[in-house]
Write an enzyme that holds these catalytic residues in place. Structure first.
Site, PDB file in Angstrom:
ATOM      1  CG  ASP A  32      -1.990   1.307   1.498  1.00  0.00           C
ATOM      2  OD1 ASP A  32      -2.154   1.410   0.272  1.00  0.00           O
ATOM      3  OD2 ASP A  32      -1.633   1.902   2.808  1.00  0.00           O
ATOM      4  CG  ASP A  34      -1.568   7.820   1.026  1.00  0.00           C
ATOM      5  OD1 ASP A  34      -0.679   8.119   0.995  1.00  0.00           O
ATOM      6  OD2 ASP A  34      -3.077   7.898   0.424  1.00  0.00           O
ATOM      7  CG  ASP A  43      -6.001  11.968  -0.958  1.00  0.00           C
ATOM      8  OD1 ASP A  43      -5.192  12.348  -2.044  1.00  0.00           O
ATOM      9  OD2 ASP A  43      -6.777  10.176  -0.831  1.00  0.00           O
ATOM     10  CG  ASP A 123      -8.773   4.668  -2.885  1.00  0.00           C
ATOM     11  OD1 ASP A 123      -9.011   4.883  -4.234  1.00  0.00           O
ATOM     12  OD2 ASP A 123      -9.599   4.520  -2.479  1.00  0.00           O
ATOM     13  CG  ASP A 203      -2.403   2.124   6.378  1.00  0.00           C
ATOM     14  OD1 ASP A 203      -3.228   2.537   6.802  1.00  0.00           O
ATOM     15  OD2 ASP A 203      -2.059   1.919   4.797  1.00  0.00           O
TER      16      ASP A 203
END
Length: 267
Positions: A32, A34, A43, A123, A203
């Site tokens: 992942d 972030d 973001d 994402d 996470d």
């Protein structure tokens, strides 16, 4: 270590029982982004580029659960209207710190030759992820970066699009990481690449869905105390036999590195 086959003629079976091809990557390592590779939610980080380093309440109030990508489309539109250009956003992405020990972990992986094939499923957005990885010197490690498409439009403003559509009720409308990883595994199988084991480092709650693809011998690395870790613990408690992968929580990326070192010693 320059490769995974120190013993002459050493061959291993892949997860589907096929004989691993000589020189093919043995393990798929998925990250992942972030709060995994970087120690912030990117973001949230880009708000530093906004006037006064904050977003208006009227914009923040438009967020709806499960539709975060659509919300971020509006955020990028607002930033563009305020004169924030892609170069300004890139400057923010380039300063987001890596999670503790992550730089050392990525350098360690890069030294393992053909042992690991490394991908990223996020994402966030391609512009931000790639900007951060290039600045940190780790972009070339990743065979594929699977994230929401983003880039400058004809006006020079950064735009964002959803990654795909899906029917998973657990995931945000724009991305199901289970579907993303499943499609990647099928693609690599068509290429003749069959991995012995899967490793997944994450996470967030959306990192839990792809855990259904992990089998015995595979390893889930949830960040300790974060949503992915809590969801795994809940699943293990509710139905212990349903979660087949080995679980190795991490507080710093050194925990992940230590486990991978042990895996390689046993090869």
């Amino acid at each position: 270590m320059s490769g995974c086959f120190p013993a002459v003629g050493l061959r291993c079976l892949s997860r589907d029982g096929r004989m691993a091809a000589p020189g093919a990557p043995r393990f798929l390592l998925t990250f992942d982004f972030d709060e995994t590779i970087v120690d912030e939610n990117s973001d949230d980080s880009i708000v530093r580029a906004a006037p006064g380093q904050q977003l208006p309440e009227s914009l923040r109030a438009t967020y709806r659960e499960g539709y975060y990508n659509e919300y971020m489309q509006r955020v990028f539109k607002y930033l563009g209207e305020q004169g924030v250009r892609p170069r300004d956003l890139r400057a923010v992405y380039e300063t987001i710190p890596l999670s503790p020990g992550m730089g050392d972990l990525l350098q360690f992986i890069a030294k393992q030759g053909s042992c690991f094939e490394v991908i990223l499923i996020s994402d966030a957005n391609t512009f931000g992820v790639e900007s951060a990885l290039r600045a940190a010197g780790h972009h070339s490690l990743f065979r594929r970066i699977l994230s929401n498409p983003s880039g400058p439009d004809a006006r020079g403003l950064l735009t964002l699009r959803p990654f795909h559509t899906h029917s998973c009720s657990r995931c945000p409308a724009n991305m199901c990481k289970h579907k993303v990883l499943s499609e990647y595994l099928r693609e690599r199988a068509r290429d003749g690449v069959h991995f012995e084991r899967l490793f997944y480092v994450g996470d967030g709650a959306n990192d839990f869905c792809p855990m259904g693809l992990l089998a015995g011998g595979d390893v889930a690395f949830p960040r300790r105390g974060y949503p992915m870790h809590r969801l795994i613990q809940e699943a293990q408690k509710a139905e212990p036999s349903s979660f087949r992968a080995h679980v190795v929580p991490w507080e710093t990326a050194a925990d992940v590195r230590q486990h991978l070192q042990q895996v390689l010693k046993m090869c």
